[in-house]
Design an enzyme around this catalytic site. Structure first.
Site, PDB file in Angstrom:
ATOM      1  N   ASN A   8       0.870  -1.185   0.000  1.00 21.60           N
ATOM      2  CA  ASN A   8       0.000   0.000   0.000  1.00 21.60           C
ATOM      3  C   ASN A   8       0.902   1.228   0.000  1.00 21.60           C
ATOM      4  OD1 ASN A   8      -1.808   2.053   0.509  1.00 21.60           O
ATOM      5  ND2 ASN A   8      -2.191   1.465   2.641  1.00 21.60           N
ATOM      6  N   LYS A  57       0.083   4.244  -0.189  1.00 22.01           N
ATOM      7  CA  LYS A  57      -0.568   5.421   0.421  1.00 22.01           C
ATOM      8  C   LYS A  57      -0.406   6.632  -0.500  1.00 22.01           C
ATOM      9  CE  LYS A  57       0.408   3.358   4.880  1.00 22.01           C
ATOM     10  NZ  LYS A  57       0.196   3.470   6.301  1.00 22.01           N
ATOM     11  N   HIS A  97      -9.467   0.868   5.089  1.00 15.50           N
ATOM     12  CA  HIS A  97      -8.175   1.093   5.762  1.00 15.50           C
ATOM     13  C   HIS A  97      -8.375   2.040   6.953  1.00 15.50           C
ATOM     14  CE1 HIS A  97      -4.042   2.334   6.467  1.00 15.50           C
ATOM     15  NE2 HIS A  97      -3.670   1.256   5.789  1.00 15.50           N
ATOM     16  N   GLU A 136      -6.696   4.421   8.028  1.00 16.13           N
ATOM     17  CA  GLU A 136      -6.464   5.857   7.774  1.00 16.13           C
ATOM     18  C   GLU A 136      -7.694   6.498   7.142  1.00 16.13           C
ATOM     19  OE1 GLU A 136      -2.718   5.461   5.692  1.00 16.13           O
ATOM     20  OE2 GLU A 136      -1.733   4.946   7.577  1.00 16.13           O
ATOM     21  N   GLU A 185      -5.106  -5.355  10.914  1.00 12.21           N
ATOM     22  CA  GLU A 185      -4.136  -4.280  11.077  1.00 12.21           C
ATOM     23  C   GLU A 185      -4.408  -3.537  12.391  1.00 12.21           C
ATOM     24  OE1 GLU A 185      -2.299  -2.982   7.172  1.00 12.21           O
ATOM     25  OE2 GLU A 185      -4.141  -1.845   7.332  1.00 12.21           O
ATOM     26  N   GLY A 235       2.426   2.274  10.737  1.00 10.97           N
ATOM     27  CA  GLY A 235       3.340   3.401  10.556  1.00 10.97           C
ATOM     28  C   GLY A 235       4.067   3.830  11.818  1.00 10.97           C
ATOM     29  N   SER A 267       3.540  -2.037  10.294  1.00 13.27           N
ATOM     30  CA  SER A 267       4.999  -1.923  10.398  1.00 13.27           C
ATOM     31  C   SER A 267       5.737  -3.193   9.989  1.00 13.27           C
ATOM     32  CB  SER A 267       5.405  -1.482  11.818  1.00 13.27           C
ATOM     33  OG  SER A 267       4.870  -0.200  12.102  1.00 13.27           O
TER      34      SER A 267
HETATM   35  C1  PEP Z   1      -0.761  -0.033   5.938  1.00 15.00           C
HETATM   36  O1  PEP Z   1      -0.683   0.969   5.259  1.00 15.00           O
HETATM   37  O2  PEP Z   1      -1.731  -0.768   5.830  1.00 15.00           O
HETATM   38  C2  PEP Z   1       0.340  -0.334   6.865  1.00 15.00           C
HETATM   39  C3  PEP Z   1       0.266  -1.442   7.553  1.00 15.00           C
HETATM   40  O3  PEP Z   1       1.354   0.579   6.952  1.00 15.00           O
HETATM   41  P1  PEP Z   1       2.802   0.326   7.634  1.00 15.00           P
HETATM   42  O4  PEP Z   1       3.337  -0.965   7.073  1.00 15.00           O
HETATM   43  O5  PEP Z   1       3.618   1.515   7.213  1.00 15.00           O
HETATM   44  O6  PEP Z   1       2.595   0.250   9.097  1.00 15.00           O
END
Ligand code: PEP
Length: 268
Positions: free
Chosen positions: A16, A18, A100, A102, A175, A181, A221
Site C-alpha cells: 500500500n 498510500k 483502511h 487511515e 491491522e 506506521g 509496520s
Molecule cells: C498499511 O498501510 O496498511 C500499513 C500497515 O502501513 P505500515 O506498514 O507503514 O505500518
C-alpha cells in the site's frame, strides 16, 4: 493450517503506497519491485495512488504482479466530486483495499459504508482486502478481539441488509491501528489468534463453508526483519505492507520470506 484438506490458502504480499509517488517514479518503482520479487507461489499486489494507476499498470504489463487501489467510492457513478468508483478502476486494477484505518480515521468511514464498498467490489470484479483492527486503548483494555468482531459483524450486517452476499474472493487484513506506521508490531501469536477469531466470526455469520479459505493478512509496520514472526504462524497468509513497500530491498526480503511459506504449503 485451517482448510488443510483442500488447496492451501494463497500467500499474498500487498504493498500500500498510500499518498506517495508520482506517475513517473511510480512506474520505475513498480518495475524495480516486480524484478526483485519474482518468487514462485507468492501473490504480489501493488496499490499505488489513483493518479499513478495507469503508469503502474503499464509498467507491470509483462509481469504477474497485480495492481490494486487503496479505496473506492460506495456508489458506482454520480454527483460525488473528486471521487473514484469501482467501475472506473475495474478497467485498470483488479484489487481494492477497503476500510483502511487511515480512511476510517480521516474520512470517517464506518463499518456500514465499508460493507457497501465490499459489495461494489463484488459487483465490478475487484478483489477486496477488508481492513480491520483495534486501537491501542482497545488492546490495553482487553477489548481487541471484541472490537474486531464488532467491526466484522457490522460490516456483514450491512451486506445482509441489502440482501447481498459477501464477495467470494474476500481477503481480510488484520491491522492493529497502533502498529500502522509506528514501527511497533503485534506479536505473531496475537495476530494468529485474531486471524482465528476473524474466521470464526465469518463462520458464525453463515459463511462457514468458506471461512477457512479466507486469506487473513497481517499489517502494521511489516519489514523484511519483522515478517518472519507473522509468516511463522499458520493462520497468517501474508502481509499488507505500507512504508516498507516503497523500498525495493524491503519488498525483496518480504516476498522472499513469503516464498518459503508458499513452498511449504504446496509441499504439505
Ligand atoms: C498499511 O498501510 O496498511 C500499513 C500497515 O502501513 P505500515 O506498514 O507503514 O505500518
Amino acid at each position: 493450517m485451517s482448510g488443510r484438506h483442500n488447496a492451501p490458502r494463497p500467500v499474498i504480499i500487498c504493498g500500500n503506497w498510500k499518498m506517495n509517488t508520482t506517475p513517473l517514479d511510480a512506474a520505475m518503482l513498480a518495475n524495480d519491485i516486480a524484478g526483485a520479487t519474482d518468487v514462485p507461489g507468492v501473490t504480489r499486489v501493488i496499490c499505488p495512488p489513483f493518479i499513478c494507476l495507469q503508469a503502474v499498470v503499464t509498467a507491470l504489463a509483462d509481469t504477474d504482479v497485480a495492481v490494486g487501489v487503496q479505496n473506492i467510492h460506495a456508489e458506482p457513478f454520480g454527483a460525488y466530486t473528486g471521487e473514484v468508483s469501482a467501475p472506473m478502476v475495474a478497467q485498470l486494477a483488479s484489487w481494492a483495499i477497503i476500510g483502511h484505518s487511515e480512511r476510517r480515521r480521516d474520512q470517517g468511514e464506518d463499518d456500514a459504508l465499508v460493507g457497501r464498498k465490499l459489495l461494489r467490489c463484488a459487483e465490478f470484479g475487484l478483489r477486496p482486502i477488508l481492513c480491520v483492527g483495534e486501537q491501542i486503548d482497545d488492546r490495553q483494555a482487553g477489548r481487541a478481539e471484541a472490537t474486531v468482531r464488532r467491526q466484522l459483524e457490522r460490516t456483514l450486517n450491512e451486506i445482509e441488509r441489502v440482501a447481498a452476499r459477501l464477495p467470494e474472493d474476500l481477503v481480510i487484513a488484520y491491522e492493529p491501528v497502533w502498529a500502522i506506521g509506528t514501527g511497533l508490531t503485534a506479536r505473531g501469536s496475537d495476530a494468529s489468534a485474531m486471524a482465528q477469531l476473524i474466521r470464526d466470526t465469518l463462520a458464525a455469520a453463515g459463511v462457514a463453508a468458506k471461512a477457512s479459505h479466507v486469506p487473513v493478512l497481517y499489517g502494521g509496520s511489516v519489514t523484511s526483519a519483522a515478517i518472519d514472526e507473522f509468516l511463522a504462524e499458520p493462520e497468517i497468509d501474508g502481509a499488507l505492507v505500507g512504508g516498507a513497500s516503497l523500498k525495493v530491498d524491503e519488498m525483496a526480503g518480504i516476498v522472499a520470506r513469503a516464498g518459503i511459506t508458499a513452498a511449504a504449503r504446496q509441499a504439505a
